[in-house]
Design a protein around this motif. Structure first.
Motif, PDB file in Angstrom:
ATOM      1  N   THR A  92       7.638 -25.833   1.791  1.00  0.00           N
ATOM      2  CA  THR A  92       9.007 -26.149   2.449  1.00  0.00           C
ATOM      3  C   THR A  92       8.645 -27.082   3.579  1.00  0.00           C
ATOM      4  O   THR A  92       9.219 -27.988   4.015  1.00  0.00           O
ATOM      5  CB  THR A  92       9.536 -24.708   3.178  1.00  0.00           C
ATOM      6  OG1 THR A  92       9.604 -23.828   2.063  1.00  0.00           O
ATOM      7  CG2 THR A  92      10.881 -24.951   3.692  1.00  0.00           C
TER       8      THR A  92
ATOM      9  N   ASP B 169       4.535 -19.530  -3.197  1.00  0.00           N
ATOM     10  CA  ASP B 169       2.944 -19.633  -3.217  1.00  0.00           C
ATOM     11  C   ASP B 169       2.398 -18.898  -4.421  1.00  0.00           C
ATOM     12  O   ASP B 169       1.780 -19.225  -5.337  1.00  0.00           O
ATOM     13  CB  ASP B 169       2.487 -19.063  -2.013  1.00  0.00           C
ATOM     14  CG  ASP B 169       2.468 -20.164  -0.868  1.00  0.00           C
ATOM     15  OD1 ASP B 169       2.283 -21.331  -1.036  1.00  0.00           O
ATOM     16  OD2 ASP B 169       2.497 -19.715   0.432  1.00  0.00           O
TER      17      ASP B 169
ATOM     18  N   LEU C 283       0.185 -27.984  -1.366  1.00  0.00           N
ATOM     19  CA  LEU C 283       0.391 -28.943  -0.435  1.00  0.00           C
ATOM     20  C   LEU C 283       1.131 -28.289   0.956  1.00  0.00           C
ATOM     21  O   LEU C 283       2.401 -27.847   0.733  1.00  0.00           O
ATOM     22  CB  LEU C 283       0.918 -30.159  -0.787  1.00  0.00           C
ATOM     23  CG  LEU C 283       0.256 -30.991  -1.756  1.00  0.00           C
ATOM     24  CD1 LEU C 283       1.090 -32.331  -2.187  1.00  0.00           C
ATOM     25  CD2 LEU C 283      -1.106 -31.385  -1.243  1.00  0.00           C
TER      26      LEU C 283
ATOM     27  N   LEU D   9      -7.328 -23.463   4.809  1.00  0.00           N
ATOM     28  CA  LEU D   9      -7.393 -22.031   5.471  1.00  0.00           C
ATOM     29  C   LEU D   9      -8.425 -22.276   6.585  1.00  0.00           C
ATOM     30  O   LEU D   9      -9.801 -22.525   6.501  1.00  0.00           O
ATOM     31  CB  LEU D   9      -7.917 -21.309   4.131  1.00  0.00           C
ATOM     32  CG  LEU D   9      -8.040 -19.805   5.065  1.00  0.00           C
ATOM     33  CD1 LEU D   9      -6.823 -19.071   5.542  1.00  0.00           C
ATOM     34  CD2 LEU D   9      -8.776 -18.719   4.006  1.00  0.00           C
TER      35      LEU D   9
ATOM     36  N   LYS E 253      -8.883 -18.564  11.749  1.00  0.00           N
ATOM     37  CA  LYS E 253      -7.631 -18.122  12.339  1.00  0.00           C
ATOM     38  C   LYS E 253      -6.682 -19.297  12.556  1.00  0.00           C
ATOM     39  O   LYS E 253      -6.796 -20.236  12.087  1.00  0.00           O
ATOM     40  CB  LYS E 253      -8.097 -17.579  13.786  1.00  0.00           C
ATOM     41  CG  LYS E 253      -9.179 -18.587  14.656  1.00  0.00           C
ATOM     42  CD  LYS E 253      -9.124 -17.873  16.003  1.00  0.00           C
ATOM     43  CE  LYS E 253     -10.538 -17.688  16.498  1.00  0.00           C
ATOM     44  NZ  LYS E 253     -11.969 -18.587  16.422  1.00  0.00           N
ATOM     45  N   ASN E 254      -5.464 -18.619  12.777  1.00  0.00           N
ATOM     46  CA  ASN E 254      -4.128 -19.645  12.911  1.00  0.00           C
ATOM     47  C   ASN E 254      -4.490 -20.896  13.856  1.00  0.00           C
ATOM     48  O   ASN E 254      -4.467 -20.724  14.932  1.00  0.00           O
ATOM     49  CB  ASN E 254      -2.793 -19.196  13.107  1.00  0.00           C
ATOM     50  CG  ASN E 254      -1.572 -19.945  12.954  1.00  0.00           C
ATOM     51  OD1 ASN E 254      -1.967 -21.389  12.782  1.00  0.00           O
ATOM     52  ND2 ASN E 254      -0.687 -19.524  13.122  1.00  0.00           N
TER      53      ASN E 254
ATOM     54  N   TYR F 213      -7.722 -13.552   7.828  1.00  0.00           N
ATOM     55  CA  TYR F 213      -7.430 -14.962   8.329  1.00  0.00           C
ATOM     56  C   TYR F 213      -6.117 -15.320   8.205  1.00  0.00           C
ATOM     57  O   TYR F 213      -5.408 -16.107   8.476  1.00  0.00           O
ATOM     58  CB  TYR F 213      -8.149 -16.065   7.730  1.00  0.00           C
ATOM     59  CG  TYR F 213      -9.673 -15.738   7.908  1.00  0.00           C
ATOM     60  CD1 TYR F 213     -10.401 -15.251   8.895  1.00  0.00           C
ATOM     61  CD2 TYR F 213     -10.641 -16.778   7.047  1.00  0.00           C
ATOM     62  CE1 TYR F 213     -11.615 -14.829   9.137  1.00  0.00           C
ATOM     63  CE2 TYR F 213     -12.251 -16.506   7.270  1.00  0.00           C
ATOM     64  CZ  TYR F 213     -12.615 -15.533   8.208  1.00  0.00           C
ATOM     65  OH  TYR F 213     -13.822 -15.294   8.412  1.00  0.00           O
TER      66      TYR F 213
ATOM     67  N   SER G  59       0.290 -14.344  10.248  1.00  0.00           N
ATOM     68  CA  SER G  59       1.726 -14.458   9.530  1.00  0.00           C
ATOM     69  C   SER G  59       1.921 -16.129  10.242  1.00  0.00           C
ATOM     70  O   SER G  59       1.378 -16.713  11.100  1.00  0.00           O
ATOM     71  CB  SER G  59       2.659 -13.626  10.429  1.00  0.00           C
ATOM     72  OG  SER G  59       2.402 -13.479  11.879  1.00  0.00           O
TER      73      SER G  59
ATOM     74  N   GLY H  17       3.268 -18.512   5.163  1.00  0.00           N
ATOM     75  CA  GLY H  17       2.051 -18.817   5.862  1.00  0.00           C
ATOM     76  C   GLY H  17       0.873 -18.804   4.981  1.00  0.00           C
ATOM     77  O   GLY H  17       1.146 -18.966   3.748  1.00  0.00           O
ATOM     78  N   MET H  18      -0.225 -18.121   5.405  1.00  0.00           N
ATOM     79  CA  MET H  18      -1.363 -18.289   4.771  1.00  0.00           C
ATOM     80  C   MET H  18      -1.579 -17.259   4.105  1.00  0.00           C
ATOM     81  O   MET H  18      -2.506 -16.861   2.901  1.00  0.00           O
ATOM     82  CB  MET H  18      -2.727 -18.527   5.733  1.00  0.00           C
ATOM     83  CG  MET H  18      -3.019 -19.618   5.954  1.00  0.00           C
ATOM     84  SD  MET H  18      -3.238 -20.874   4.744  1.00  0.00           S
ATOM     85  CE  MET H  18      -2.379 -22.477   5.217  1.00  0.00           C
TER      86      MET H  18
END
Ligand code: ADP
Length: 255
Positions: A10, A149, A167, A173, A176-177, A200, A203, A212-213
């Motif tokens: 998105t 995902d 993408l 990754l 941490k964020n 890791y 949110s 998110g991841m």
């Protein structure tokens, strides 16, 4: 890789308030057309319908109510496909819309039919463009966390793809964020999704993206079981898809 699934997040396909980033879509189409000319089989998973719908219905930024988002998805999906069709028509490539829910994978019969129709499209040189069917998914969790995902990983796994490319708006990754921590370190390769790697996930910080991841790490687990590699890379890198296909080390590679 011979068969590749490419998922556009998105955050990559939409502008700040939901409109589509058509330049980016054209750039993706040109890369996929090139891969097509090399006889690669490409399946596209595209998010973005909710944002377009929100934009068209003039709902303002980010309505959160699930029925409104589902309605917006139904409105936006047409436009999303129309723009993809335009982007691919430059290269004389046809596109096909496939809307899936998680149920599409739970029954063997629906799953076999799905696999047949995607294989047939590929045989005929058509680019299948998959999205989650947001207007019919019943589980609240799907509507809120519907992120494509995991869906793209399930498609990659069931279609026996060699590679899944996610993408996103981030280089890969990090430990941490990176949007919250300046000292975050990018992981180049992940050979196993350990509990440390999973931690890791955190949110998402953006309001546009959804998973998110965490959902990308879930996707990596699905791919790993299926023997499919996965790469998370930044969609803003020029020719990111081609670079990844040529083995250039951009983003994070999950073995
Ligand atoms: P997409 O729409 O591409 O799926 P998301 O917004 O859902 O994108 O996910 C990407 C976001 O995840 C990043 O922009 C970042 O803010 C967030 N994120 C959280 N933890 C991490 C991490 N460990 N490494 C990278 N990004 C992270």
């Amino acid at each position: 890789a011979k068969k590749v699934v490419i998922k556009i997040g998105t955050t990559s396909i939409s502008n700040d308030c939901g409109g589509l980033n058509e330049e980016f879509m054209k750039h993706v189409a040109s890369q996929i057309a090139y891969l097509h000319s090399l006889e690669k089989e490409v399946i596209l998973v595209s998010s973005g319908s909710i944002g377009v719908g929100i934009d068209l219905m003039q709902l303002g930024c980010k309505p959160r109510e699930i029925p409104v988002r589902q309605a917006a998805a139904a409105v936006g999906q047409n436009i999303l496909m129309q723009k993809w069709m335009e982007a691919f028509s430059t290269y004389d490539l046809n596109v096909a819309q496939i809307l899936l829910t998680y149920d599409s994978f739970t029954s063997r019969l629906t799953y076999l039919n799905l696999r047949n129709s995607i294989s047939t499209l590929l045989e005929y040189g058509v680019i299948p463009i998959i999205n989650e069917n947001d207007s019919t998914c019943v589980h609240e969790i799907e509507a809120t966390l519907g992120d494509n995902d995991r869906l793209s990983a399930m498609v990659a796994s069931k279609m026996e793809a060699d590679l899944l490319i996610l993408l996103s708006d981030i280089d890969g990754l990090y430990d941490k964020n990176p949007k919250r921590h300046k000292d975050a370190v990018l992981l180049k390769t992940v050979s196993e999704v350990t509990p440390t790697i999973e931690s890791y996930g955190g949110s998402p910080s953006s309001t546009k993206g959804t998973g998110g991841m965490r959902t990308k790490i879930d996707a990596a687990k699905i791919c790993n079981i299926a023997g499919c590699h996965m790469v998370i890379a930044n969609s803003s890198i020029q020719n990111a898809i081609l670079k990844i296909m040529e083995g250039e080390e951009i983003g994070t590679l999950f073995l």
